[in-house]
Motif scaffolding. Structure first.
Motif, PDB file in Angstrom:
ATOM      1  N   LEU A 132       0.833  -1.203   0.000  1.00 59.12           N
ATOM      2  CA  LEU A 132       0.000   0.000   0.000  1.00 59.12           C
ATOM      3  C   LEU A 132       0.874   1.263   0.000  1.00 59.12           C
ATOM      4  O   LEU A 132       0.613   2.237  -0.716  1.00 59.12           O
ATOM      5  N   ASP A 133       1.929   1.236   0.802  1.00 58.69           N
ATOM      6  CA  ASP A 133       2.809   2.405   0.918  1.00 58.69           C
ATOM      7  C   ASP A 133       3.648   2.607  -0.340  1.00 58.69           C
ATOM      8  O   ASP A 133       3.842   3.738  -0.792  1.00 58.69           O
ATOM      9  N   PHE A 134       4.163   1.497  -0.892  1.00 53.60           N
ATOM     10  CA  PHE A 134       5.005   1.648  -2.080  1.00 53.60           C
ATOM     11  C   PHE A 134       4.178   2.041  -3.316  1.00 53.60           C
ATOM     12  O   PHE A 134       4.713   2.558  -4.283  1.00 53.60           O
ATOM     13  N   ASN A 135       2.860   1.780  -3.258  1.00 52.06           N
ATOM     14  CA  ASN A 135       1.988   2.139  -4.381  1.00 52.06           C
ATOM     15  C   ASN A 135       1.395   3.536  -4.255  1.00 52.06           C
ATOM     16  O   ASN A 135       0.845   4.067  -5.221  1.00 52.06           O
ATOM     17  N   ALA A 136       1.445   4.096  -3.042  1.00 52.55           N
ATOM     18  CA  ALA A 136       0.628   5.274  -2.737  1.00 52.55           C
ATOM     19  C   ALA A 136       0.889   6.449  -3.672  1.00 52.55           C
ATOM     20  O   ALA A 136      -0.060   7.042  -4.216  1.00 52.55           O
ATOM     21  N   ASN A 137       2.144   6.798  -3.876  1.00 56.31           N
ATOM     22  CA  ASN A 137       2.426   7.974  -4.715  1.00 56.31           C
ATOM     23  C   ASN A 137       1.849   7.795  -6.116  1.00 56.31           C
ATOM     24  O   ASN A 137       1.264   8.715  -6.697  1.00 56.31           O
ATOM     25  N   LYS A 138       2.040   6.602  -6.644  1.00 59.45           N
ATOM     26  CA  LYS A 138       1.576   6.351  -8.013  1.00 59.45           C
ATOM     27  C   LYS A 138       0.043   6.450  -8.070  1.00 59.45           C
ATOM     28  O   LYS A 138      -0.509   7.016  -9.015  1.00 59.45           O
ATOM     29  N   LEU A 139      -0.605   5.922  -7.056  1.00 57.56           N
ATOM     30  CA  LEU A 139      -2.063   5.877  -7.097  1.00 57.56           C
ATOM     31  C   LEU A 139      -2.714   7.246  -6.951  1.00 57.56           C
ATOM     32  O   LEU A 139      -3.637   7.575  -7.679  1.00 57.56           O
ATOM     33  N   ASP A 140      -2.236   8.052  -5.982  1.00 57.84           N
ATOM     34  CA  ASP A 140      -2.942   9.325  -5.806  1.00 57.84           C
ATOM     35  C   ASP A 140      -2.195  10.507  -6.426  1.00 57.84           C
ATOM     36  O   ASP A 140      -2.651  11.645  -6.343  1.00 57.84           O
ATOM     37  N   GLY A 141      -1.027  10.237  -6.999  1.00 58.04           N
ATOM     38  CA  GLY A 141      -0.348  11.282  -7.770  1.00 58.04           C
ATOM     39  C   GLY A 141       0.443  12.288  -6.955  1.00 58.04           C
ATOM     40  O   GLY A 141       1.011  13.227  -7.502  1.00 58.04           O
TER      41      GLY A 141
END
Ligand SMILES: Cc1cc2nc3c(=O)[nH]c(=O)nc-3n(C[C@H](O)[C@H](O)[C@H](O)COP(=O)(O)OP(=O)(O)OC[C@H]3O[C@@H](n4cnc5c(N)ncnc54)[C@H](O)[C@@H]3O)c2cc1C
Length: 569
Positions: A132-141
Motif C-alpha cells: 500500500l505504501d510503495f503504491n501510494a504515490n503512483k495511485l494518488d499522484g
C-alpha cells in the motif's frame, strides 16, 4: 577511534548510526575493506553508558538538568521526549551545531553526533512498509512513483529483522506486513480487555503489541555478539549493557569488526565527497578533524552516505564542482527538496473502568500499536494516506489531581492508593512529499568546521491538518469503543522534525530528471555513490521508518558489491 594512516579503501561509509552500521557490516562481510567515518566521538559499547542502571539519587540533580544549561546548550534537543540528564550526552549541543529554520516554520532537528548516532537513543519501534505504501504515490499522484515494491524489499526486511532481533506478534495485516519475529512482549489484563472490546466493535482496528528491536529470545548469532535478552528495565535510551536492544554498537559494528575488514575513524567530519569528472565517479571524501580542524582526504572505490537524512544531503549540497554546481548528483535539481517527517501531536487519553484490584508488574520496554485502519480498501473523504497510534495503559499514581495540594491523614492515605486505570496514545501520520519543503546551504554562515549551515523550510499542508482532525475524531471513537470513559483529545501539533522521522531530500525514483537515486539507492548521476539513510525515501508512510532504512541499506550494499564484482562501478 583510529587515526588510520591508510587512506585507500574499497568502500567509505559516512556516519555510524542506524544505516551506517548496516552499510559497514554488509560491505565488510562481503569482503570489502571498509572505512567508517563518524563525525562524533567514540562510544564504547557497555563502557561508555555513564547513566546505565543509575538511580536518581546517584544523579547530581535527581535526573533533572539545570534550566540554564538546557537553555544554553540544548535549546532544540530539549523538545525531544527522551532528552534528560540521563541521556543528554547522546544529544548534540545546539550551540555547537547551529542550523536555521524560518520562525514561522520552525524545524526541530533532533540529533546525536557520536559513534552509533541515534541508534542509541531510538524507541526501537520497528515496522515494515507495505505494498500500500510503495503504491501510494503512483495511485494518488502525490510525489513520484517508488522504484521498488514490497516484494523487492521483503527479503531484506527478513534479513535485517532476523539479525537485529525484532519482537512482535503475527497479525496477518496487509497494511503492516509481519516479519520473522522473536516472541512478543505481553499485553497486560487491562490492555487485553480493551483489545477484545475494540476488535469486536471495529474488527479492522487492531490493538497489537509494539514490534520492537529487543531480544526476547536471542539466537546463537546474537549471543555470539555478546547480546542478551531484554531485562525489561525500560531505560534503553541510556544505552544497554546487555545489548538487548538493537543499536550499531551492540550489533552491526561488532559484526563488521569481527570480519577484520573494518577501520573506524571517529571525530572525522566529512565535508565533501570528492568528484572525479574524468571518470564521473566519486573518488573519496574530504574530512575535517573535529578537534584540530585539520583537513584530510580518503579515497574509496565506492562511497555510502549514511550521515542521516539532512546530514547526507548537506554533504551532497556542499560537494560542488563545475559539473554539479548545485550539489553532487543533483542533475535533477531536486536534491534538498521533498523533506518529510511524520505528523504528530494528537494525544488521546481516557479512563478504563474497573480493574481496581490489578496493578502493573515491573516494566515493559515497548508500547501498544494501533496500526493504520483508514484508506486501506476504501478512500476516506477527509484525507489521503493514513495514521497509526502508539500508546499503553497505566495506573494513575499519587500525583493524580492532588499534586501539591492537601494536608492531613486523609490526604496521606489517598497518596498511598493507586488511581484509576488510564490509557493514552499518540498519533503518527503520513506527510505528503511537497517540493516546497526543502533544505539548502546558507552561503554566508559556516559552522566551526567550515561547512555552510543548513537552512530548513518545512511546513505541513492541508492534507496533514485534515489528518490531525481525523486522528482526534477517530482516536476518540476508538477509545470509546474499547470501553473507556472521559475520553479526551489534546492537540498540540508537533513542528516538523519533532517526530524525529525526517525523510526525503535525495529521493529514489525511476527517472533521473526528477529523482536523485535509483532503485538501489545509487545516484543516477554518479554510479559509485550511494545514499541509504532517510534521505532516500520517496514517501513517508506512517510507520516508524528506521527498519526500512536498514533494509534499504543492506539491499544497496549487496547490489553495490555485485556491481563492483561485475566491474560496473
Ligand atoms: C528519541 C528517539 C526515538 C526514536 N524512535 C524511533 C522508533 O521507535 N522507531 C524508528 O524507526 N525510529 C526512531 N527514531 C529515529 C531513528 O533514530 C532514526 O530514524 C535513525 O537513527 C536514522 O538513522 P541514520 O543512520 O539515518 O541516522 P543516525 O542514526 O542519526 O546516524 C547518523 C550518523 O552520521 C553521523 N554524521 C552526520 N554528519 C556527518 C558528517 N558530515 N561526517 C561524518 N559523520 C556524520 C552522525 O554523527 C551520526 O552518528 C527515534 C529517534 C530518537 C532520537
Amino acid at each position: 577511534m583510529t587515526s588510520d594512516a591508510n587512506t585507500e579503501f574499497d568502500a567509505i561509509v559516512v556516519g555510524s548510526g542506524m544505516s551506517g552500521g548496516w552499510a559497514a557490516k554488509e560491505l565488510a562481510e562481503r569482503g570489502l575493506k571498509v572505512l567508517l567515518l563518524e563525525r562524533g566521538r567514540n562510544v564504547r559499547h557497555q563502557v561508555d553508558y555513564p547513566t546505565d542502571g543509575k538511580p536518581p539519587w546517584d544523579m547530581p540533580y535527581a535526573g533533572q538538568i539545570p534550566e540554564t544549561e538546557v537553555e544554553r546548550d540544548y535549546a532544540v534537543q530539549k523538545h525531544c521526549y527522551a532528552f534528560s540528564d540521563y541521556t543528554k550526552h547522546f544529544f548534540v549541543n545546539d550551540r555547537e551545531h547551529p542550523y536555521e529554520s524560518a520562525s514561522e516554520n520552525p524545524f526541530t532537528w533532533i540529533r546525536g553526533y557520536h559513534l552509533g548516532g541515534r541508534s542509541l537513543t531510538w524507541h526501537r519501534q520497528s515496522y515494515r512498509l507495505s505494498e500500500l505504501d510503495f503504491n501510494a504515490n503512483k495511485l494518488d499522484g502525490h510525489g513520484i512513483d517508488w522504484p521498488i515494491r514490497y516484494k523487492d524489499i521483503a527479503p531484506w526486511y527478513d534479513h535485517v529483522g532476523t539479525f537485529a532481533g525484532i519482537s512482535g506478534s503475527l497479525e496477518g495485516l496487509a497494511q503492516l506486513p509481519d516479519g520473522k519475529f522473536q516472541p512478543p512482549f505481553e499485553l497486560h489484563c487491562v490492555e487485553k480487555a480493551m483489545k477484545q472490546k475494540l476488535e469486536s466493535a471495529f474488527p479492522d482496528r487492531r490493538l497489537i503489541i509494539g514490534r520492537t528491536a529487543h531480544l526476547t529470545k536471542p539466537t546463537a548469532e546474537q549471543m555470539a555478539l555478546g547480546r542478551a535478552p531484554c531485562m525489561n528495565r525500560a531505560e534503553c535510551q541510556r544505552g544497554c549493557r546487555f545489548g538487548a536492544y538493537f543499536s550499531s554498537l551492540s550489533a552491526t559494528l561488532p559484526a563488521a569488526n569481527r570480519t577484520g575488514n573494518l577501520t573506524t575513524v571517529t571525530d572525522a567530519v566529512v565535508d565533501t565527497v570528492i568528484y572525479d569528472a574524468d571518470t564521473n565517479r566519486a573518488s573519496g571524501v574530504h574530512v575535517v578533524d573535529a578537534h584540530t580542524l585539520e583537513r584530510r582526504k580518503y579515497r574509496g572505490r565506492i562511497v555510502f552516505l549514511c550521515a542521516s537524512t539532512l546530514g547526507s544531503t548537506q554533504i551532497l549540497l556542499n560537494s560542488r564542482s563545475e559539473q554539479f554546481p548545485n550539489g553532487l548528483a543533483n542533475g535533477s535539481g531536486v536534491l534538498g527538496r521533498y523533506l518529510m517527517d511524520h505528523v504528530g501531536g494528537v494525544r488521546v487519553t481516557g479512563t478504563v473502568p474497573g480493574f481496581e484490584d490489578t496493578y502493573e508488574k515491573g516494566r515493559r520496554a515497548t508500547d501498544l500499536y494501533l496500526p493504520r485502519f483508514r484508506n486501506i480498501e476504501e478512500q476516506d473523504e477527509r484525507f489521503l494516506r493514513g495514521f497509526g497510534f502508539q500508546g499503553g495503559a497505566y495506573r494513575d499514581d499519587w500525583r493524580r489531581g492532588t499534586y501539591g495540594a492537601g494536608i492531613g491523614a486523609e490526604f496521606k492515605t489517598q497518596l498511598q492508593k493507586p488511581g484509576p486505570w488510564r490509557f493514552g496514545m499518540g498519533g503518527f501520520g503520513e506527510m505528503l512529499p511537497y517540493a516546497r519543503n526543502r533544505v539548502w546551504l546558507d552561503e554566508k554562515q559556516k559552522d566551526r568546521w567550515g561547512i555552510p549551515m543548513l537552512q530548513i523550510d518545512c511546513k505541513l499542508g492541508d492534507n496533514e491538518f485534515a489528518m490531525v482532525d481525523a486522528m482526534g475524531a477517530d482516536g476518540k471513537e476508538t477509545l470509546e469503543a474499547a470501553g473507556l470513559t472521559d475520553v479526551r483529545v489534546d492537540t498540540n501539533i508537533a513542528p516538523p522534525g519533532l517526530m524525529i522521522h525526517e525523510m526525503g531530500t535525495a529521493r529514489m525514483g525511476h527517472d533521473p530528471a526528477n529523482s536523485v537515486l535509483n532503485k538501489y539507492n545509487q545516484a543516477h548521476d554518479v554510479p559509485n555513490l550511494f545514499v541509504t539513510d532517510g534521505a532516500a525515501m520517496t514517501s513517508s508512510a506512517c510507520q516508524n521508518p528506521s527498519l526500512t532504512y536498514m533494509a534499504l541499506t543492506a539491499r544497496a550494499a549487496a547490489a553495490a558489491v555485485d556491481m563492483l564484482k561485475e566491474d560496473k562501478l
